[in-house]
Design an enzyme around this catalytic site. Structure first.
Site, PDB file in Angstrom:
ATOM      1  N   SER A 173      30.687 -19.117  23.916  1.00  0.00           N
ATOM      2  CA  SER A 173      32.054 -18.960  24.985  1.00  0.00           C
ATOM      3  C   SER A 173      32.312 -20.293  25.398  1.00  0.00           C
ATOM      4  CB  SER A 173      31.267 -18.056  26.177  1.00  0.00           C
ATOM      5  OG  SER A 173      32.193 -17.802  27.160  1.00  0.00           O
ATOM      6  N   GLU A 186      37.351 -15.205  19.246  1.00  0.00           N
ATOM      7  CA  GLU A 186      36.893 -14.265  20.187  1.00  0.00           C
ATOM      8  C   GLU A 186      37.259 -14.572  21.434  1.00  0.00           C
ATOM      9  OE1 GLU A 186      34.400 -14.077  22.657  1.00  0.00           O
ATOM     10  OE2 GLU A 186      34.109 -16.227  22.600  1.00  0.00           O
ATOM     11  N   HIS A 200      31.845 -11.739  23.069  1.00  0.00           N
ATOM     12  CA  HIS A 200      31.171 -11.119  24.247  1.00  0.00           C
ATOM     13  C   HIS A 200      30.835  -9.504  23.871  1.00  0.00           C
ATOM     14  CE1 HIS A 200      32.922 -15.006  25.484  1.00  0.00           C
ATOM     15  NE2 HIS A 200      32.025 -14.898  26.627  1.00  0.00           N
TER      16      HIS A 200
END
Length: 310
Positions: free
Chosen positions: A118, A215, A280
């Site tokens: 992330s 992502e 995620h």
């Protein structure tokens, strides 16, 4: 940056020491404690960062002051007694620590495992460019993706301890947006962070013939469009040989997200594979950055040609 792989750190072994740091957002105490215990259950000696439990006095979305978060990270990386550095959570804040790190000192230290995902994308990119080291993009220690998701946790454990056992990344529902096969060095991570990093004075171009991994989470389709367009206009995909897409949780209807990605990436002339299950999502797969891999849309998989860790 050449087509060559980055240096692959030594894998973890039972009895090794790992530091857990919080370079981005604050970590809930109960989740941190649970994550640290799970690491101990792996027979690791756990060394929490000095500031890992702190929160910035004014900016409550940060885990302590920038200099303190950077100090924890640098201390862990440069400590010869530490065998791996694991991030506790993402959120936001990693970009803010980049200018507080002594990269010369860190480059002189022995390479070791570095893992997170992330917001940690900003650090993955910097570690690759400045330190020449391959890193691990996977679930973080103080989050539900590690504590409550046994398949995600196990995939990370195998990547860290027996990396040759997780060299094939595939998932039911993967599909070719653009068919084909490609080889290259893996790079990328979270789309929003990659776009945010463009234009920095120390930013380096992606590897020649790289396989881009992308992502994101909780970004509306038009925001994904904006970030992808920013990368396209900056030439970020110009040297890519293929694109592997991860999860897009909370980014709106799946068909809309797929349409945005197909519209912007479909005419690049390189294979694009949809939804390999990193990022995620439930049962999150761990993926290495900075190693040689092969993308095969017909087989619906990304194959790591050498394990992430030696």
């Amino acid at each position: 940056m050449s087509t060559r792989e980055r240096h692959r750190p030594r894998r973890l072994r039972a009895g090794d020491s790992v530091a857990v740091v919080a370079p981005a957002g604050p970590v809930p105490a109960d989740q941190l404690d649970a994550g640290l215990q799970l690491l101990r259950d792996w027979d690791l000696r756990v060394v929490p960062g000095k500031h890992v439990r702190e929160r910035h006095p004014r900016l409550r979305y940060l885990a302590g002051a920038d200099a303190d978060r950077a100090a924890d990270l640098q201390r862990a990386w440069c400590d010869p007694e530490i065998d791996g550095v694991l991030c506790a959570r993402g959120g936001y804040g990693c970009m803010r620590v980049l200018d507080h790190l002594d990269w010369t000192a860190m480059a002189a230290a022995e390479h070791k495992v570095f893992a997170g995902s992330s917001d940690v994308t900003a650090l993955h990119d910097a570690f690759g460019v400045r330190l020449g080291v391959a890193t691990v993009f996977g679930p973080m220690i103080g989050t539900g993706a590690f504590i409550d998701d046994a398949p995600a946790r196990e995939h990370l454990r195998r990547t860290l301890f027996t990396p040759e056992s997780v060299t094939i990344l595939t998932r039911g529902g993967a599909e070719a947006l653009v068919p084909g096969r490609a080889r290259g060095i893996t790079y990328g991570g979270n789309l929003s962070l990659l776009a945010a990093g463009l234009g920095a004075p120390d930013a380096a171009p992606p590897p020649v013939r790289g396989i881009a991994l992308l992502e994101d989470v909780d970004e509306d389709p038009y925001r994904l469009d904006r970030a992808l367009t920013q990368l396209l206009r900056a030439g970020w995909f110009d040297r890519a040989s293929g694109i592997a897409l991860g999860s897009w949780s909370g980014c709106g209807p799946v068909d809309e997200v797929r349409a945005v990605l197909r519209d912007l990436l479909g005419d690049l002339g390189i294979p694009v594979l949809w939804e390999l299950g990193f990022g995620h999502c439930a049962a999150q797969r761990t993926v290495p950055l900075g190693v040689a891999a092969e993308l095969d849309t017909a087989a619906q998989r990304l194959s790591v040609l050498q394990p992430a860790l030696r």
